[in-house]
Design a protein around this motif. Structure first.
Motif, PDB file in Angstrom:
ATOM      1  N   MET A   1       0.848  -1.205   0.000  1.00  0.00           N
ATOM      2  CA  MET A   1       0.000   0.000   0.000  1.00  0.00           C
ATOM      3  C   MET A   1       0.876   1.244   0.000  1.00  0.00           C
ATOM      4  SD  MET A   1      -2.897   1.078   2.785  1.00  0.00           S
ATOM      5  CE  MET A   1      -3.926  -0.312   2.337  1.00  0.00           C
ATOM      6  N   SER A   2       0.656   2.134  -0.951  1.00  0.00           N
ATOM      7  CA  SER A   2       1.467   3.343  -1.038  1.00  0.00           C
ATOM      8  C   SER A   2       1.023   4.353  -0.004  1.00  0.00           C
ATOM      9  CB  SER A   2       1.343   3.950  -2.435  1.00  0.00           C
ATOM     10  OG  SER A   2       0.046   4.472  -2.623  1.00  0.00           O
ATOM     11  N   ALA A   3       1.901   5.353   0.252  1.00  0.00           N
ATOM     12  CA  ALA A   3       1.624   6.354   1.273  1.00  0.00           C
ATOM     13  C   ALA A   3       0.388   7.178   0.951  1.00  0.00           C
ATOM     14  CB  ALA A   3       2.842   7.266   1.457  1.00  0.00           C
ATOM     15  N   SER A   4       0.031   7.250  -0.341  1.00  0.00           N
ATOM     16  CA  SER A   4      -1.106   8.082  -0.728  1.00  0.00           C
ATOM     17  C   SER A   4      -2.444   7.364  -0.588  1.00  0.00           C
ATOM     18  CB  SER A   4      -0.933   8.555  -2.172  1.00  0.00           C
ATOM     19  OG  SER A   4      -0.908   7.447  -3.050  1.00  0.00           O
ATOM     20  N   GLU A   5      -2.449   6.059  -0.402  1.00  0.00           N
ATOM     21  CA  GLU A   5      -3.689   5.302  -0.317  1.00  0.00           C
ATOM     22  C   GLU A   5      -4.308   5.426   1.064  1.00  0.00           C
ATOM     23  OE1 GLU A   5      -2.263   1.463  -1.621  1.00  0.00           O
ATOM     24  OE2 GLU A   5      -3.284   1.720  -3.524  1.00  0.00           O
ATOM     25  N   ASN A   6      -5.628   5.301   1.105  1.00  0.00           N
ATOM     26  CA  ASN A   6      -6.346   5.416   2.365  1.00  0.00           C
ATOM     27  C   ASN A   6      -6.340   4.099   3.124  1.00  0.00           C
ATOM     28  OD1 ASN A   6      -7.076   8.132   1.969  1.00  0.00           O
ATOM     29  ND2 ASN A   6      -8.795   7.531   0.677  1.00  0.00           N
ATOM     30  N   VAL A   7      -5.955   4.172   4.380  1.00  0.00           N
ATOM     31  CA  VAL A   7      -6.005   3.006   5.257  1.00  0.00           C
ATOM     32  C   VAL A   7      -7.426   2.822   5.785  1.00  0.00           C
ATOM     33  CG1 VAL A   7      -5.200   2.076   7.459  1.00  0.00           C
ATOM     34  CG2 VAL A   7      -3.598   3.200   5.937  1.00  0.00           C
ATOM     35  N   LEU A   8      -8.054   3.929   6.157  1.00  0.00           N
ATOM     36  CA  LEU A   8      -9.400   3.893   6.726  1.00  0.00           C
ATOM     37  C   LEU A   8     -10.329   4.762   5.888  1.00  0.00           C
ATOM     38  CD1 LEU A   8     -11.230   3.063   9.221  1.00  0.00           C
ATOM     39  CD2 LEU A   8     -10.681   5.331  10.120  1.00  0.00           C
ATOM     40  N   GLN A   9     -11.491   4.209   5.562  1.00  0.00           N
ATOM     41  CA  GLN A   9     -12.521   4.975   4.867  1.00  0.00           C
ATOM     42  C   GLN A   9     -13.862   4.739   5.546  1.00  0.00           C
ATOM     43  OE1 GLN A   9     -11.298   3.484   0.719  1.00  0.00           O
ATOM     44  NE2 GLN A   9     -12.250   5.468   0.289  1.00  0.00           N
ATOM     45  N   CYS A  10     -14.494   5.824   5.964  1.00  0.00           N
ATOM     46  CA  CYS A  10     -15.865   5.780   6.468  1.00  0.00           C
ATOM     47  C   CYS A  10     -16.734   6.471   5.429  1.00  0.00           C
ATOM     48  CB  CYS A  10     -15.989   6.480   7.815  1.00  0.00           C
ATOM     49  SG  CYS A  10     -14.968   5.781   9.110  1.00  0.00           S
ATOM     50  N   GLU A  11     -17.710   5.757   4.907  1.00  0.00           N
ATOM     51  CA  GLU A  11     -18.529   6.278   3.818  1.00  0.00           C
ATOM     52  C   GLU A  11     -19.976   6.451   4.278  1.00  0.00           C
ATOM     53  OE1 GLU A  11     -18.048   3.385   0.752  1.00  0.00           O
ATOM     54  OE2 GLU A  11     -15.935   3.898   0.370  1.00  0.00           O
ATOM     55  N   ASN A  12     -20.381   7.720   4.467  1.00  0.00           N
ATOM     56  CA  ASN A  12     -21.764   8.056   4.820  1.00  0.00           C
ATOM     57  C   ASN A  12     -22.271   7.246   6.019  1.00  0.00           C
ATOM     58  OD1 ASN A  12     -22.116   9.920   2.592  1.00  0.00           O
ATOM     59  ND2 ASN A  12     -22.189   8.111   1.258  1.00  0.00           N
ATOM     60  N   VAL A  13     -21.486   7.254   7.079  1.00  0.00           N
ATOM     61  CA  VAL A  13     -21.811   6.468   8.272  1.00  0.00           C
ATOM     62  C   VAL A  13     -22.888   7.175   9.099  1.00  0.00           C
ATOM     63  CG1 VAL A  13     -20.899   5.609  10.464  1.00  0.00           C
ATOM     64  CG2 VAL A  13     -19.554   5.373   8.368  1.00  0.00           C
ATOM     65  N   SER A  14     -23.948   6.445   9.409  1.00  0.00           N
ATOM     66  CA  SER A  14     -25.013   6.954  10.270  1.00  0.00           C
ATOM     67  C   SER A  14     -25.262   5.962  11.403  1.00  0.00           C
ATOM     68  CB  SER A  14     -26.321   7.146   9.483  1.00  0.00           C
ATOM     69  OG  SER A  14     -26.187   8.181   8.533  1.00  0.00           O
ATOM     70  N   ARG A  15     -25.537   6.535  12.575  1.00  0.00           N
ATOM     71  CA  ARG A  15     -25.826   5.714  13.752  1.00  0.00           C
ATOM     72  C   ARG A  15     -26.826   6.463  14.628  1.00  0.00           C
ATOM     73  NH1 ARG A  15     -25.528   0.530  16.235  1.00  0.00           N
ATOM     74  NH2 ARG A  15     -26.661   1.024  18.125  1.00  0.00           N
ATOM     75  N   TRP A  16     -27.846   5.771  15.047  1.00  0.00           N
ATOM     76  CA  TRP A  16     -28.810   6.389  15.949  1.00  0.00           C
ATOM     77  C   TRP A  16     -29.140   5.459  17.099  1.00  0.00           C
ATOM     78  CZ3 TRP A  16     -29.766   5.578  10.732  1.00  0.00           C
ATOM     79  CH2 TRP A  16     -30.573   4.479  10.399  1.00  0.00           C
ATOM     80  N   PHE A  17     -29.572   6.065  18.187  1.00  0.00           N
ATOM     81  CA  PHE A  17     -29.977   5.350  19.394  1.00  0.00           C
ATOM     82  C   PHE A  17     -31.392   5.819  19.732  1.00  0.00           C
ATOM     83  CE2 PHE A  17     -25.419   6.018  19.457  1.00  0.00           C
ATOM     84  CZ  PHE A  17     -24.911   4.752  19.713  1.00  0.00           C
ATOM     85  N   GLY A  18     -32.374   5.028  19.350  1.00  0.00           N
ATOM     86  CA  GLY A  18     -33.745   5.466  19.530  1.00  0.00           C
ATOM     87  C   GLY A  18     -33.988   6.723  18.706  1.00  0.00           C
ATOM     88  N   GLY A  19     -34.396   7.812  19.369  1.00  0.00           N
ATOM     89  CA  GLY A  19     -34.661   9.050  18.669  1.00  0.00           C
ATOM     90  C   GLY A  19     -33.455   9.959  18.534  1.00  0.00           C
ATOM     91  N   ILE A  20     -32.306   9.522  19.047  1.00  0.00           N
ATOM     92  CA  ILE A  20     -31.089  10.345  18.981  1.00  0.00           C
ATOM     93  C   ILE A  20     -30.265   9.925  17.764  1.00  0.00           C
ATOM     94  CG2 ILE A  20     -28.952  10.990  20.152  1.00  0.00           C
ATOM     95  CD1 ILE A  20     -30.378  10.414  22.801  1.00  0.00           C
ATOM     96  N   HIS A  21     -30.078  10.843  16.840  1.00  0.00           N
ATOM     97  CA  HIS A  21     -29.311  10.583  15.630  1.00  0.00           C
ATOM     98  C   HIS A  21     -27.875  11.034  15.888  1.00  0.00           C
ATOM     99  CE1 HIS A  21     -30.117  10.075  11.053  1.00  0.00           C
ATOM    100  NE2 HIS A  21     -29.034   9.429  11.428  1.00  0.00           N
ATOM    101  N   ALA A  22     -27.014  10.105  16.337  1.00  0.00           N
ATOM    102  CA  ALA A  22     -25.668  10.461  16.790  1.00  0.00           C
ATOM    103  C   ALA A  22     -24.713  10.756  15.650  1.00  0.00           C
ATOM    104  CB  ALA A  22     -25.104   9.329  17.666  1.00  0.00           C
TER     105      ALA A  22
END
Length: 261
Positions: A1-22
């Motif tokens: 893996m080259s230095a320019s490549e992404n190690v971590l990618q989060c793509e449009n991550v959504s998480r909610w707990f009941g009525g709380i959209h965290a």
């Protein structure tokens, strides 16, 4: 893996707990070898995002990729074994145990106990134990914990406890290190020590680092890029000084100029 490549990618991550959209469609890309900062007011979603990355709260929407492999939905121990180690906002050490034993716990993914290993301990189990202890001693030397290695973690200062937690994470031989407010509760001297040890570990071990931190001087000093969150959404992303100076970020922290009037 080259230095320019992404190690971590989060793509449009959504998480909610009941009525709380965290988290509301948050995207993050962290490149190989970067120190990447996550900042934002309390309750902005920083720790929730880290918990999604490390498997504690899988996102209900979106994808998380580590080294090109999707990891959302995996159990935390599988993610840890895959190369991501973390520390916690509140110190999560094993009370009643020594510094050395706490750091050794970071090796659990590499330990393979069995009845045969116990039965033939002098020839089999002992060799494995020595190998793990050798690795832990390297980490103890790196973080300068020799003087407290046999002390119980209950009796050492908070700054050292945080360093022990960092050492435990490093003993897992991660390729990515996730730090959740590693300088919280520290005085200025302890904070400077911790910054130095994070930089030493990142350089010596070739780590990619994702760090949540409220101390903006730390973020601007050591981070390559920064994402600012507020109310579960991305406000700004880029070099730390530019991201923090964004008008939307300033408003989130201290209110809009018109509010004061």
């Amino acid at each position: 893996m080259s230095a320019s490549e992404n190690v971590l990618q989060c793509e449009n991550v959504s998480r909610w707990f009941g009525g709380i959209h965290a988290l509301k469609g948050v995207s993050v890309s962290v490149a190989q070898g970067q120190i990447y900062g996550l900042v934002g007011p309390n309750g902005s979603g920083k720790t929730t995002l880290v918990n999604c990355i490390t498997g504690f709260y899988p996102p209900q929407e979106g994808r998380i990729l580590f080294e090109g492999r999707q990891i959302n939905g995996m159990k935390p121990h599988r993610i840890a074994a895959g190369g991501i180690a973390r520390t916690f906002q509140n110190v999560a050490l094993f009370r009643g145990m020594s510094v050395l034993d706490n750091i050794l716990m970071g090796r659990h993914n590499f330990m393979h106990p069995s009845p045969l290993a116990s039965l033939f301990y002098p020839w089999w189990g002992r060799r494995e134990e020595i190998k793990h202890r050798d690795k832990v001693e390297e980490v103890i030397d790196l973080l300068q914990l020799e003087s407290v290695r046999d002390e119980h973690v209950d009796v050492i200062p908070l700054g050292l406890q945080k360093r022990v937690e960092l050492a435990r994470a490093l003993s897992a031989e991660p390729r990515m290190l996730v730090l959740d407010e590693p300088m919280a509760g520290m005085n200025q001297e302890e904070k400077e020590y911790m910054v130095r040890f994070v930089l030493d570990a990142q350089e010596s071990l070739g780590l990619t680092v994702l760090i949540i931190e409220h101390h903006m001087d730390v973020i601007t000093a050591i981070c390559d890029r920064t994402l600012v969150l507020n109310d579960g959404m991305s406000l700004a992303e880029g070099p730390p000084k530019e991201a923090i100076a964004d008008p939307a970020v300033v408003a989130a922290y201290i209110g809009r100029t018109g509010d004061a009037a």
